[in-house]
Motif scaffolding. Structure first.
Motif, PDB file in Angstrom:
ATOM      1  N   ALA A  45      71.718 -33.723 -10.214  1.00 53.65           N
ATOM      2  CA  ALA A  45      71.667 -33.699  -8.747  1.00 53.65           C
ATOM      3  C   ALA A  45      70.295 -33.338  -8.176  1.00 53.65           C
ATOM      4  CB  ALA A  45      72.736 -32.754  -8.203  1.00 53.65           C
ATOM      5  N   PRO A  46      69.233 -34.051  -8.590  1.00 57.54           N
ATOM      6  CA  PRO A  46      67.935 -33.757  -7.964  1.00 57.54           C
ATOM      7  C   PRO A  46      67.978 -34.113  -6.484  1.00 57.54           C
ATOM      8  CG  PRO A  46      67.801 -35.794  -9.218  1.00 57.54           C
ATOM      9  CD  PRO A  46      69.155 -35.195  -9.501  1.00 57.54           C
ATOM     10  N   GLU A  47      67.150 -33.434  -5.718  1.00 61.24           N
ATOM     11  CA  GLU A  47      67.089 -33.668  -4.272  1.00 61.24           C
ATOM     12  C   GLU A  47      65.786 -34.328  -3.835  1.00 61.24           C
ATOM     13  OE1 GLU A  47      69.789 -29.971  -2.712  1.00 61.24           O
ATOM     14  OE2 GLU A  47      67.737 -29.521  -3.351  1.00 61.24           O
ATOM     15  N   LEU A  48      64.758 -34.251  -4.679  1.00 61.35           N
ATOM     16  CA  LEU A  48      63.456 -34.828  -4.362  1.00 61.35           C
ATOM     17  C   LEU A  48      62.765 -35.205  -5.667  1.00 61.35           C
ATOM     18  CD1 LEU A  48      61.109 -35.407  -2.315  1.00 61.35           C
ATOM     19  CD2 LEU A  48      60.351 -33.038  -2.733  1.00 61.35           C
ATOM     20  N   ILE A  49      62.139 -36.367  -5.669  1.00 57.83           N
ATOM     21  CA  ILE A  49      61.354 -36.804  -6.825  1.00 57.83           C
ATOM     22  C   ILE A  49      59.885 -36.744  -6.445  1.00 57.83           C
ATOM     23  CG2 ILE A  49      60.840 -38.724  -8.375  1.00 57.83           C
ATOM     24  CD1 ILE A  49      63.784 -39.583  -8.021  1.00 57.83           C
ATOM     25  N   VAL A  50      59.114 -36.001  -7.236  1.00 55.97           N
ATOM     26  CA  VAL A  50      57.679 -35.827  -7.000  1.00 55.97           C
ATOM     27  C   VAL A  50      56.942 -36.517  -8.144  1.00 55.97           C
ATOM     28  CG1 VAL A  50      55.810 -34.176  -6.662  1.00 55.97           C
ATOM     29  CG2 VAL A  50      58.133 -33.609  -5.879  1.00 55.97           C
ATOM     30  N   CYS A  51      55.997 -37.371  -7.819  1.00 56.49           N
ATOM     31  CA  CYS A  51      55.284 -38.181  -8.816  1.00 56.49           C
ATOM     32  C   CYS A  51      53.803 -37.839  -8.848  1.00 56.49           C
ATOM     33  CB  CYS A  51      55.399 -39.671  -8.472  1.00 56.49           C
ATOM     34  SG  CYS A  51      57.063 -40.225  -8.141  1.00 56.49           S
ATOM     35  N   SER A  52      53.200 -38.052 -10.014  1.00 59.84           N
ATOM     36  CA  SER A  52      51.743 -38.020 -10.066  1.00 59.84           C
ATOM     37  C   SER A  52      51.226 -39.196  -9.239  1.00 59.84           C
ATOM     38  CB  SER A  52      51.244 -38.106 -11.515  1.00 59.84           C
ATOM     39  OG  SER A  52      51.030 -39.444 -11.923  1.00 59.84           O
ATOM     40  N   THR A  53      49.944 -39.248  -9.026  1.00 58.63           N
ATOM     41  CA  THR A  53      49.374 -40.305  -8.189  1.00 58.63           C
ATOM     42  C   THR A  53      49.027 -41.569  -8.969  1.00 58.63           C
ATOM     43  OG1 THR A  53      47.204 -39.290  -8.441  1.00 58.63           O
ATOM     44  CG2 THR A  53      48.476 -38.680  -6.480  1.00 58.63           C
ATOM     45  N   GLU A  54      49.410 -41.628 -10.252  1.00 61.44           N
ATOM     46  CA  GLU A  54      49.157 -42.837 -11.045  1.00 61.44           C
ATOM     47  C   GLU A  54      50.230 -43.885 -10.757  1.00 61.44           C
ATOM     48  OE1 GLU A  54      47.981 -42.532 -15.115  1.00 61.44           O
ATOM     49  OE2 GLU A  54      47.044 -40.578 -14.810  1.00 61.44           O
ATOM     50  N   ARG A  55      49.825 -45.142 -10.832  1.00 58.04           N
ATOM     51  CA  ARG A  55      50.704 -46.255 -10.467  1.00 58.04           C
ATOM     52  C   ARG A  55      52.025 -46.241 -11.229  1.00 58.04           C
ATOM     53  NH1 ARG A  55      49.100 -52.680 -10.460  1.00 58.04           N
ATOM     54  NH2 ARG A  55      51.153 -53.413  -9.797  1.00 58.04           N
ATOM     55  N   LYS A  56      51.993 -46.047 -12.547  1.00 56.73           N
ATOM     56  CA  LYS A  56      53.219 -46.125 -13.358  1.00 56.73           C
ATOM     57  C   LYS A  56      54.215 -45.016 -13.006  1.00 56.73           C
ATOM     58  CE  LYS A  56      50.360 -44.424 -17.118  1.00 56.73           C
ATOM     59  NZ  LYS A  56      49.071 -45.011 -16.809  1.00 56.73           N
ATOM     60  N   THR A  57      53.728 -43.850 -12.606  1.00 54.93           N
ATOM     61  CA  THR A  57      54.651 -42.779 -12.214  1.00 54.93           C
ATOM     62  C   THR A  57      55.209 -43.030 -10.813  1.00 54.93           C
ATOM     63  OG1 THR A  57      52.841 -41.391 -11.420  1.00 54.93           O
ATOM     64  CG2 THR A  57      53.625 -41.005 -13.672  1.00 54.93           C
ATOM     65  N   ILE A  58      54.373 -43.543  -9.935  1.00 46.79           N
ATOM     66  CA  ILE A  58      54.847 -43.857  -8.582  1.00 46.79           C
ATOM     67  C   ILE A  58      55.934 -44.926  -8.653  1.00 46.79           C
ATOM     68  CG2 ILE A  58      54.201 -44.845  -6.355  1.00 46.79           C
ATOM     69  CD1 ILE A  58      51.419 -43.478  -6.764  1.00 46.79           C
ATOM     70  N   GLU A  59      55.718 -45.961  -9.469  1.00 42.78           N
ATOM     71  CA  GLU A  59      56.731 -47.005  -9.615  1.00 42.78           C
ATOM     72  C   GLU A  59      58.011 -46.447 -10.228  1.00 42.78           C
ATOM     73  OE1 GLU A  59      55.389 -50.573 -11.580  1.00 42.78           O
ATOM     74  OE2 GLU A  59      53.582 -50.675 -10.357  1.00 42.78           O
ATOM     75  N   THR A  60      57.878 -45.622 -11.267  1.00 45.07           N
ATOM     76  CA  THR A  60      59.056 -45.009 -11.891  1.00 45.07           C
ATOM     77  C   THR A  60      59.817 -44.174 -10.868  1.00 45.07           C
ATOM     78  OG1 THR A  60      57.980 -44.950 -14.070  1.00 45.07           O
ATOM     79  CG2 THR A  60      59.843 -43.457 -13.729  1.00 45.07           C
ATOM     80  N   GLY A  61      59.108 -43.303 -10.177  1.00 45.00           N
ATOM     81  CA  GLY A  61      59.749 -42.434  -9.194  1.00 45.00           C
ATOM     82  C   GLY A  61      60.406 -43.201  -8.070  1.00 45.00           C
ATOM     83  N   ALA A  62      59.749 -44.245  -7.572  1.00 42.68           N
ATOM     84  CA  ALA A  62      60.311 -45.030  -6.472  1.00 42.68           C
ATOM     85  C   ALA A  62      61.586 -45.752  -6.901  1.00 42.68           C
ATOM     86  CB  ALA A  62      59.279 -46.031  -5.961  1.00 42.68           C
ATOM     87  N   LEU A  63      61.593 -46.318  -8.104  1.00 43.68           N
ATOM     88  CA  LEU A  63      62.787 -47.021  -8.579  1.00 43.68           C
ATOM     89  C   LEU A  63      63.951 -46.061  -8.802  1.00 43.68           C
ATOM     90  CD1 LEU A  63      61.061 -49.540 -10.994  1.00 43.68           C
ATOM     91  CD2 LEU A  63      62.327 -50.118  -8.909  1.00 43.68           C
ATOM     92  N   VAL A  64      63.688 -44.908  -9.408  1.00 40.50           N
ATOM     93  CA  VAL A  64      64.740 -43.914  -9.620  1.00 40.50           C
ATOM     94  C   VAL A  64      65.241 -43.398  -8.275  1.00 40.50           C
ATOM     95  CG1 VAL A  64      65.227 -41.608 -10.534  1.00 40.50           C
ATOM     96  CG2 VAL A  64      63.987 -43.273 -11.935  1.00 40.50           C
ATOM     97  N   ALA A  65      64.323 -43.118  -7.371  1.00 43.27           N
ATOM     98  CA  ALA A  65      64.705 -42.623  -6.041  1.00 43.27           C
ATOM     99  C   ALA A  65      65.598 -43.634  -5.326  1.00 43.27           C
ATOM    100  CB  ALA A  65      63.460 -42.328  -5.215  1.00 43.27           C
TER     101      ALA A  65
END
Length: 192
Positions: A45-65
């Motif tokens: 039950a996460p409430e917020l996903i925080v990503c590093s500023t690298e492209r692959k983490t942003i894409e991962t976080g956005a898709l999971v979110a």
């Protein structure tokens, strides 16, 4: 304050010779694995996903979110051990270089920062993220080397075997405030 934090190693990315690793995008398989990753995360039950500023983490976080209908954002200094100027390495050369980084943490043996400098930067960033979101259950999308360094320091183990065992993506649930590992899902595959 939540009693846990979820760490995620980004999903599979596509290395491109001549392009800095921070700019690599996810592969098709990497994007598909994000749905399975989201399902593994649902019970926490996460409430917020925080990503590093690298492209692959942003894409991962956005898709999971998107799969979990959660907000996501970036935070500074959660990025991988700095090695933007290294150039293209074979898998064997890369593994040897990372092994040297872990074995000589105070020496600049690979990339643009030492292992201990990367770990200190990452640790400070985690503290800042927790301070900025004190009442939320967080998932942090980051990178294998810096995550292994951080968790090894917090839990007293050798980072190299841990790093070698992490897939893309991987999920690690730790306690707060001491970051003791509760669960590791080292490899997450897509369902199709």
């Amino acid at each position: 304050m939540s009693d846990q934090i979820i760490f995620i190693r980004h999903s599979q990315s596509r290395p491109i010779p001549g392009q800095p690793p921070s700019q690599w995008a996810l592969t098709k398989t990497g994007r598909q694995r994000c749905a399975a990753l989201a399902e593994h995360m649902r019970s926490y039950a996460p409430e917020l996903i925080v990503c590093s500023t690298e492209r692959k983490t942003i894409e991962t976080g956005a898709l999971v979110a998107r799969h979990l209908s959660l907000p996501h954002c970036t935070a500074p200094d959660l990025h991988e051990h700095l090695r933007e100027q290294v150039g293209w390495l074979s898998d064997a050369e890369f593994a040897r270089s990372v092994a040297a980084l872990f074995a000589q943490p105070d020496e600049l043996v690979f990339g643009e920062e030492t292992a201990n400098a990367a770990c200190a930067r990452f640790t400070q960033s985690i503290s800042a993220v927790l301070a900025a979101h004190p009442h939320q259950r967080l998932a942090i999308v980051t990178h294998g080397t810096v995550l292994a360094l951080f968790l090894a320091q917090q839990n007293g183990f050798d980072p190299q075997p841990f790093w070698r065992g992490l897939g893309m993506p991987a999920l690690v649930v730790t306690t707060l405030p001491n970051f003791q590992i509760r669960e590791v899902i080292a490899k997450i595959a897509s369902k199709d």
